[in-house]
Design a protein around this motif. Structure first.
Motif, PDB file in Angstrom:
ATOM      1  N   ARG A   1      45.948   5.966  41.220  1.00 24.93           N
ATOM      2  CA  ARG A   1      46.250   5.846  42.641  1.00 24.93           C
ATOM      3  C   ARG A   1      46.380   7.252  43.216  1.00 24.93           C
ATOM      4  NH1 ARG A   1      45.740   5.380  47.380  1.00 24.93           N
ATOM      5  NH2 ARG A   1      47.188   4.387  48.811  1.00 24.93           N
TER       6      ARG A   1
ATOM      7  N   CYS B   1      51.778   0.158  40.600  1.00 21.19           N
ATOM      8  CA  CYS B   1      51.691   0.504  42.018  1.00 21.19           C
ATOM      9  C   CYS B   1      52.390  -0.599  42.804  1.00 21.19           C
ATOM     10  CB  CYS B   1      50.234   0.622  42.455  1.00 21.19           C
ATOM     11  SG  CYS B   1      50.098   1.152  44.168  1.00 21.19           S
ATOM     12  N   SER B   2      53.155  -0.208  43.810  1.00 19.62           N
ATOM     13  CA  SER B   2      53.900  -1.233  44.551  1.00 19.62           C
ATOM     14  C   SER B   2      52.962  -2.131  45.357  1.00 19.62           C
ATOM     15  CB  SER B   2      54.947  -0.590  45.461  1.00 19.62           C
ATOM     16  OG  SER B   2      54.316  -0.020  46.572  1.00 19.62           O
TER      17      SER B   2
ATOM     18  N   MET C   1      54.937   4.879  43.114  1.00 19.85           N
ATOM     19  CA  MET C   1      54.919   5.904  44.179  1.00 19.85           C
ATOM     20  C   MET C   1      55.983   6.975  43.974  1.00 19.85           C
ATOM     21  SD  MET C   1      56.924   3.192  45.350  1.00 19.85           S
ATOM     22  CE  MET C   1      58.475   3.610  44.573  1.00 19.85           C
TER      23      MET C   1
ATOM     24  N   TYR D   1      55.101   2.521  51.657  1.00 18.34           N
ATOM     25  CA  TYR D   1      56.038   2.292  50.549  1.00 18.34           C
ATOM     26  C   TYR D   1      57.475   2.099  51.030  1.00 18.34           C
ATOM     27  CZ  TYR D   1      51.886   3.983  48.271  1.00 18.34           C
ATOM     28  OH  TYR D   1      50.577   4.148  47.887  1.00 18.34           O
TER      29      TYR D   1
END
Ligand SMILES: Nc1nc2c(c(=O)[nH]1)N[C@H]1C(S)=C(S)[C@@H](COP(=O)(O)O)O[C@H]1N2
Ligand SMILES: [Mo]
Length: 400
Positions: free
Chosen positions: A82, A128-129, A242, A267
């Motif tokens: 990412r 990853c959120s 993140m 985020y």
């Protein structure tokens, strides 16, 4: 001498698993019959590469259905990527880290100096959120990950706590900002960034000082690959990806919460305090399970025994149970957790599924429960905007 402690923070999967990962193909062949015991399907699967979700900057996800239940660590090549900006090229020789802000003794650290500090090994999952965003309705503008923006690796590095200790926190310190060397301008999603900005995220002191936050320089036994933050990145175990700032360049200790772009406009989620929605940064990973096999839209024979496999994780907690449903969530059967629990890592599971008799589209689901007693919800909470996607996700298959 490097001060590597032999003990990891958790028990870890250990060096042997790493080595086993490295020689997995020959070993699987050598074991022949043993591989067959996993079902023809699992043992013979070859690495399948990655799925590109965005080019320039590059964003890649792991094809989750290729998960190998014999290998608890994701290889560096299969670890999702990412990136928000172009990957900066930083040599270990020129790298240095500035530590400043509300500290008694601001200082700069070279790579050699960091390497001479006592190090720790730690197995940790990053997710990853936005993992699973493709399942959200209505469709969201962010990267439309399916199931593969997640992986587990063994990291080695120096606890952030040791670096903070060396600088000495002033009594008014409340947060620690981690800044990356990558920078750029975002025109989407709205709003735009205020011109060119670096990637940066903050941690509250309590998490920053926790032993599971490392300034890592190794991933699965080799120096960090460029895409994953070479030469030094943060690994904030238990928190969504993140927070694990790559290409770490500067640490700023602040006397007030940081409201940077990547924890306000991106985020962040709504939290209702006193009935008032308040925007808060995304933090710890929520309990979640994913089905690797059957793969989405896989053709599955009717009226047979099918071995479902998957992974589950719970951030700072442990996975205690995984259940499977093939009737839309009316009834649940308990799956078997395999291997040993490893703190901050995922846990694999399997389940023998008696497939239905009638052909056509069919939905299977898995849900996990953690050591805090939290179970994945069936419904998406819209307060989570386009992040923290941990409700039960459907896997559609084709019964034939
Ligand atoms: N400097 C920097 N750090 C970063 C990012 C980034 O774009 N720049 N992306 C973050 C996000 S959103 C995630 S999910 C993880 C992904 O880490 P990986 O690419 O090694 O999987 O890195 C985080 N750290
Ligand atoms: Mo992310």
């Amino acid at each position: 001498m490097d001060g590597t402690s032999r003990r990891g923070i958790g028990p870890g999967f250990g060096r042997r698993d790493l080595l086993r990962g490295a020689v997995a193909l020959p070993l699987a062949q050598a074991l022949g019959g043993r591989a067959a015991a996993f079902g023809a399907d699992d043992g013979d699967r070859r690495p399948t590469g990655m799925i590109g979700r965005q080019r320039d900057p590059e964003n890649l996800e792991f094809p989750f259905s290729a998960l190998d239940p014999r290998r608890p660590l994701t290889s560096n090549e299969q670890f999702y990527v990412r990136t928000h900006f172009e990957v900066p090229e930083i040599g270990a020789k020129t790298w240095n880290l500035t530590v400043e802000g509300e500290v008694e003794r601001p200082f700069e650290l070279t790579f050699d100096e960091l390497r001479r500090m006592p190090s720790q090994a730690m197995t940790a999952l990053l997710e990853c959120s936005g993992n699973g965003r493709v399942f959200l309705e209505p469709p969201q503008v962010g990267i439309r990950w399916e199931l593969g923006a997640v992986g587990t690796a063994e990291w080695k590095g120096v606890p952030l706590a040791a670096v903070l200790e060396r600088a000495g926190l002033k009594p008014n310190a409340v947060e620690v900002i981690l800044e990356g060397a990558d920078r750029g301008e975002l025109k989407e999603p709205n709003p735009k960034t205020p011109g060119v900005i670096p990637y940066a995220r903050s941690l509250p002191l309590a998490k920053a000082k926790a032993p599971e936050v490392l300034l890592a320089y190794e991933m699965n036994g080799v120096s960090l690959p460029p895409r994953h933050g070479h030469p030094v990145r943060a690994v904030v175990a238990g928190w969504y990806g993140m927070a694990s700032v790559k290409w770490l360049k500067r640490i700023v200790v602040t006397d007030r919460p940081f409201d940077g772009y990547f924890q306000t406009f991106m985020y962040s989620i709504w939290e209702r305090r006193h009935g008032l929605p308040t925007l808060v940064p995304v933090t710890d990973i929520q309990v979640k399970s994913e089905i690797a096999r059957p793969a989405p839209y896989e053709v599955v024979p009717k009226e047979t025994k099918y071995r479902m496999v998957g992974a589950a994780w719970a951030g700072e907690a442990d996975v205690t149970k995984v259940e499977v449903s093939d009737d839309g969530g009316r009834s649940w059967a308990e799956a078997k957790l395999t291997g040993e629990p490893v703190r901050f890592a995922w846990r694999f599971w399997e389940h023998e599924w008696q497939t239905p008799a009638s052909p056509g589209r069919h939905v299977v689901m898995a849900r996990a429960t953690d050591s805090r007693g939290r179970t994945q919800p069936m419904k998406r909470d819209p307060d989570r905007r386009d992040a923290v996607i941990s409700h039960v996700l459907p896997t559609e298959v084709e019964i034939q």
